[in-house]
Motif scaffolding. Structure first.
Motif, PDB file in Angstrom:
ATOM      1  N   SER A  30     -14.093 -62.133   5.455  1.00  0.00           N
ATOM      2  CA  SER A  30     -13.559 -62.031   6.818  1.00  0.00           C
ATOM      3  C   SER A  30     -14.119 -63.092   7.770  1.00  0.00           C
ATOM      4  N   ASN A  31     -15.122 -63.821   7.351  1.00  0.00           N
ATOM      5  CA  ASN A  31     -15.709 -64.843   8.215  1.00  0.00           C
ATOM      6  C   ASN A  31     -14.927 -66.149   8.219  1.00  0.00           C
ATOM      7  N   TYR A  32     -13.928 -66.253   7.352  1.00  0.00           N
ATOM      8  CA  TYR A  32     -13.300 -67.549   7.136  1.00  0.00           C
ATOM      9  C   TYR A  32     -11.787 -67.460   7.173  1.00  0.00           C
ATOM     10  N   ALA A  33     -11.197 -68.493   7.780  1.00  0.00           N
ATOM     11  CA  ALA A  33      -9.750 -68.605   7.758  1.00  0.00           C
ATOM     12  C   ALA A  33      -9.276 -68.915   6.336  1.00  0.00           C
ATOM     13  N   MET A  34      -8.012 -68.607   6.088  1.00  0.00           N
ATOM     14  CA  MET A  34      -7.395 -68.870   4.797  1.00  0.00           C
ATOM     15  C   MET A  34      -6.069 -69.580   5.014  1.00  0.00           C
ATOM     16  N   GLY A  35      -5.684 -70.350   4.028  1.00  0.00           N
ATOM     17  CA  GLY A  35      -4.421 -71.068   4.144  1.00  0.00           C
ATOM     18  C   GLY A  35      -3.663 -71.099   2.835  1.00  0.00           C
ATOM     19  N   TRP A  36      -2.379 -71.350   2.952  1.00  0.00           N
ATOM     20  CA  TRP A  36      -1.520 -71.604   1.800  1.00  0.00           C
ATOM     21  C   TRP A  36      -0.946 -73.017   1.958  1.00  0.00           C
ATOM     22  N   PHE A  37      -0.988 -73.744   0.862  1.00  0.00           N
ATOM     23  CA  PHE A  37      -0.398 -75.069   0.785  1.00  0.00           C
ATOM     24  C   PHE A  37       0.533 -75.103  -0.419  1.00  0.00           C
ATOM     25  N   ARG A  38       1.373 -76.115  -0.484  1.00  0.00           N
ATOM     26  CA  ARG A  38       2.242 -76.260  -1.643  1.00  0.00           C
ATOM     27  C   ARG A  38       2.420 -77.732  -1.972  1.00  0.00           C
ATOM     28  N   GLN A  39       2.730 -77.972  -3.232  1.00  0.00           N
ATOM     29  CA  GLN A  39       2.964 -79.337  -3.680  1.00  0.00           C
ATOM     30  C   GLN A  39       4.126 -79.352  -4.659  1.00  0.00           C
ATOM     31  N   ALA A  40       5.169 -80.063  -4.280  1.00  0.00           N
ATOM     32  CA  ALA A  40       6.332 -80.233  -5.140  1.00  0.00           C
ATOM     33  C   ALA A  40       6.148 -81.495  -5.985  1.00  0.00           C
ATOM     34  N   PRO A  41       6.827 -81.576  -7.116  1.00  0.00           N
ATOM     35  CA  PRO A  41       6.697 -82.755  -7.969  1.00  0.00           C
ATOM     36  C   PRO A  41       6.999 -84.052  -7.218  1.00  0.00           C
ATOM     37  N   ILE A  51      -4.182 -68.396   8.415  1.00  0.00           N
ATOM     38  CA  ILE A  51      -4.520 -67.176   9.113  1.00  0.00           C
ATOM     39  C   ILE A  51      -6.007 -67.186   9.416  1.00  0.00           C
ATOM     40  N   SER A  52      -6.372 -66.763  10.609  1.00  0.00           N
ATOM     41  CA  SER A  52      -7.775 -66.754  10.999  1.00  0.00           C
ATOM     42  C   SER A  52      -8.545 -65.676  10.235  1.00  0.00           C
ATOM     43  N   GLY A  53      -9.854 -65.720  10.364  1.00  0.00           N
ATOM     44  CA  GLY A  53     -10.686 -64.793   9.620  1.00  0.00           C
ATOM     45  C   GLY A  53     -10.379 -63.320   9.906  1.00  0.00           C
ATOM     46  N   GLY A  54     -10.091 -63.019  11.163  1.00  0.00           N
ATOM     47  CA  GLY A  54      -9.784 -61.650  11.539  1.00  0.00           C
ATOM     48  C   GLY A  54      -8.329 -61.281  11.373  1.00  0.00           C
ATOM     49  N   GLY A  55      -7.502 -62.276  11.096  1.00  0.00           N
ATOM     50  CA  GLY A  55      -6.078 -62.033  10.902  1.00  0.00           C
ATOM     51  C   GLY A  55      -5.251 -62.082  12.167  1.00  0.00           C
ATOM     52  N   ARG A  72      -3.571 -60.800   5.555  1.00  0.00           N
ATOM     53  CA  ARG A  72      -4.801 -60.659   4.780  1.00  0.00           C
ATOM     54  C   ARG A  72      -5.288 -59.232   4.871  1.00  0.00           C
ATOM     55  N   ASP A  73      -5.962 -58.818   3.819  1.00  0.00           N
ATOM     56  CA  ASP A  73      -6.621 -57.519   3.765  1.00  0.00           C
ATOM     57  C   ASP A  73      -8.087 -57.806   3.500  1.00  0.00           C
ATOM     58  N   ASN A  74      -8.883 -57.772   4.539  1.00  0.00           N
ATOM     59  CA  ASN A  74     -10.289 -58.149   4.383  1.00  0.00           C
ATOM     60  C   ASN A  74     -11.071 -57.121   3.557  1.00  0.00           C
ATOM     61  N   ALA A  75     -10.597 -55.905   3.519  1.00  0.00           N
ATOM     62  CA  ALA A  75     -11.260 -54.899   2.690  1.00  0.00           C
ATOM     63  C   ALA A  75     -11.067 -55.187   1.202  1.00  0.00           C
ATOM     64  N   LYS A  76      -9.975 -55.885   0.884  1.00  0.00           N
ATOM     65  CA  LYS A  76      -9.671 -56.214  -0.512  1.00  0.00           C
ATOM     66  C   LYS A  76      -9.950 -57.684  -0.836  1.00  0.00           C
ATOM     67  N   ALA A  97      -6.247 -71.567  -0.154  1.00  0.00           N
ATOM     68  CA  ALA A  97      -7.439 -72.320   0.211  1.00  0.00           C
ATOM     69  C   ALA A  97      -8.270 -71.538   1.220  1.00  0.00           C
ATOM     70  N   ALA A  98      -9.576 -71.657   1.075  1.00  0.00           N
ATOM     71  CA  ALA A  98     -10.514 -70.992   1.977  1.00  0.00           C
ATOM     72  C   ALA A  98     -11.130 -72.030   2.911  1.00  0.00           C
ATOM     73  N   ALA A  99     -11.048 -71.738   4.197  1.00  0.00           N
ATOM     74  CA  ALA A  99     -11.514 -72.699   5.204  1.00  0.00           C
ATOM     75  C   ALA A  99     -13.036 -72.699   5.332  1.00  0.00           C
ATOM     76  N   ARG A 100     -13.511 -73.683   6.086  1.00  0.00           N
ATOM     77  CA  ARG A 100     -14.953 -73.832   6.316  1.00  0.00           C
ATOM     78  C   ARG A 100     -15.445 -72.970   7.467  1.00  0.00           C
ATOM     79  N   SER A 101     -14.516 -72.383   8.248  1.00  0.00           N
ATOM     80  CA  SER A 101     -14.909 -71.590   9.402  1.00  0.00           C
ATOM     81  C   SER A 101     -13.868 -70.520   9.712  1.00  0.00           C
ATOM     82  N   PHE A 102     -14.092 -69.777  10.801  1.00  0.00           N
ATOM     83  CA  PHE A 102     -13.239 -68.642  11.176  1.00  0.00           C
ATOM     84  C   PHE A 102     -11.817 -69.086  11.514  1.00  0.00           C
ATOM     85  N   TYR A 103     -11.710 -70.256  12.095  1.00  0.00           N
ATOM     86  CA  TYR A 103     -10.399 -70.812  12.419  1.00  0.00           C
ATOM     87  C   TYR A 103     -10.185 -72.095  11.626  1.00  0.00           C
TER      88      TYR A 103
END
Length: 124
Positions: A30-41, A51-55, A72-76, A97-103
């Motif tokens: 819960s301390n860290y933001a998360m992201g989704w990225f994609r890469q096409a051929p 999404i920020s750490g708290g959602g 996000r479900d921080n409990a899971k 991807a997991a960010a380096r900070s809350f945002y």
């Protein structure tokens, strides 16, 4: 060390839906933001959503606004990407991807840890 494992990818027809999951382990999720990225051929990796750490804060690339939802479900220790009204141009390998900070921002440099990706293929 942080481990990220994506799941939920697959083959779907245009207009269909998929939900991607990313299970995280190794630090206080819960301390860290998360992201989704994609890469096409043949293309560079592209930011999709974050999404920020708290959602409480989310952000999307314009091409998926109104169709995708990150949560996000921080409990899971899990982040999700619900993808609706899928289009063939959404075909790509999707990375969590997991960010380096809350945002975080859309910049891949904000993210320290990456999963191995899950393939999403949308047929026309």
């Amino acid at each position: 060390q942080v481990q990220l494992v994506e799941s939920g990818g697959g083959l779907v027809q245009a207009g269909g839906s998929l939900r991607l999951s990313c299970a995280a382990s190794g630090r206080t999720f819960s301390n860290y933001a998360m992201g989704w990225f994609r890469q096409a051929p043949g293309k560079e990796r592209e930011f999709v959503a974050r999404i920020s750490g708290g959602g409480g804060t989310t952000n999307y690339v314009d091409s998926v606004k109104g169709r995708f939802a990150i949560s996000r479900d921080n409990a899971k220790n899990t982040v999700y990407l619900q993808m609706n009204s899928l289009k063939p141009e959404d075909t790509a390998v999707y990375y969590c991807a997991a960010a380096r900070s809350f945002y975080s921002t859309h910049d891949p440099a904000d993210y320290r840890y990456w999963g191995k990706g899950t393939q999403v293929t949308v047929s026309s």
